[in-house]
Design an enzyme around this catalytic site. Structure first.
Site, short mmCIF file in Angstrom:
data_model
loop_
_atom_site.label_atom_id
_atom_site.label_comp_id
_atom_site.label_asym_id
_atom_site.label_seq_id
_atom_site.Cartn_x
_atom_site.Cartn_y
_atom_site.Cartn_z
N ALA A 71 0.78 -1.34 0.11
CA ALA A 71 -0.04 -0.01 0.23
C ALA A 71 0.93 1.18 -0.22
CB ALA A 71 -1.13 -0.06 1.33
N GLY A 122 -2.01 -0.26 -4.52
CA GLY A 122 -2.45 -0.43 -3.29
C GLY A 122 -2.58 0.93 -2.55
N TYR A 173 6.52 -14.21 -14.31
CA TYR A 173 5.35 -13.45 -13.94
C TYR A 173 4.03 -13.89 -14.00
CZ TYR A 173 2.48 -9.37 -13.14
OH TYR A 173 1.28 -8.40 -13.02
#
Length: 292
Positions: free
Chosen positions: A22, A27, A163
């Protein structure tokens, strides 16, 4: 269909959200929106200095706690300090970085994006009262789970493949978690989300020419404030169904306001999901308890 935005988040006063990653990007956008809706927000960040800056914008209902998802000792230490959480948002991630390992020897994408969140969720699950939201990606469609070599020790390393594998693992984990919660008679929900093609700093941290190419692609992306809407929808809409996947409703899922979306056939493979779960428990040492 009405356009759902952050203004539609219902009052969240009295509720606690843990949001990983975050300190920046999606985030940070999600944390600000949750704080504005009255929630107590725990910003779970590796970079606590950047996290503190975001928390200062939110105000007194935000706090920062350090967690490094690439280090299972850090994950355990963080989880031990959390008394209660209504909603856990597994948002953090790395994207297309050069080949390297986590503190525990796992390939960085698989270890951070999947195993770190798998461990964190398992360690916190007995304190979660409402739901777990796990952020995946459109690129899960290009992923394949290779349980014979999840850490790319015996096959050629391709950062895009690494990924995509991790994002497919995120989605399969979210679905399997819901199946296990339902089987245990739990009312806790597991919901997945993806941001579409959103402009964040994640793509520019690839340390490669690819990062520069993706940076040019930002000309075609949607803003992070829109990209964060699917995870906010997944985290706050009261009647969202467990096992749902929330993403942009625009063409190819690249842009737009959130709705329930579909996912690849591989993401729905229950036998692979069960095997991935067992391997994840073995690799992390975190065994889930769903109660009786």
């Amino acid at each position: 269909m009405p356009k759902w935005t952050a203004r539609d988040i219902v009052d969240q006063q009295g509720r606690t959200f843990v949001v990983t990653g975050a300190n920046s990007g999606l985030g940070a956008v999600a944390a600000r929106a949750l704080g504005s809706a009255g929630a107590h927000v725990v910003l779970a960040c590796r970079d606590v200095e950047k996290g503190a800056a975001v928390a200062a914008e939110i105000g007194g209902n935000a706090e920062v706690r350090r967690v490094d998802l690439a280090d299972l000792d850090s994950v355990r230490e963080f989880a031990a300090g959390i008394d209660r959480v209504d909603v856990l948002v597994n948002n953090a991630g790395v994207m297309a970085v050069p080949k390297r390992s986590t503190a525990d020897g796992f390939e960085m994408h698989f270890g951070t994006n999947h195993l770190g969140h798998f461990a964190l969720t398992g360690l916190l699950l007995d304190r979660v009262t409402d739901r777990v939201v796990t952020v995946s990606s459109l690129l899960h469609r290009f992923g394949r789970i290779n349980l014979d070599d999840p850490n790319f020790e015996h096959r050629r390393y391709r950062r895009s493949s690494a990924y995509a594998q991790s994002k497919l693992a995120n989605l399969m984990f979210a679905y399997e978690l819901q199946r296990r919660l339902s089987a245990a008679g739990s009312e806790i929900k597991s919901v997945a989300a993806h941001p579409g093609y959103a402009s964040t700093n994640l793509q520019t941290h690839t340390e490669s020419f690819w990062g520069l190419v993706i940076g040019v692609g930002h000309l075609f992306t949607q803003r992070a404030k829109i990209g964060a809407l699917p995870e906010l929808y997944a985290a706050t809409v009261p009647d969202v169904a467990g096992g749902s996947y929330i993403g942009p409703r625009g063409p190819f899922g690249l842009r737009g306001y959130p709705r329930v979306v579909g996912s690849s056939g591989r993401s729905r493979d229950r036998s692979v999901a069960r095997a991935l779960w067992a391997e994840s428990e073995s690799m992390t040492g975190v065994t889930y308890g769903f109660g009786s």
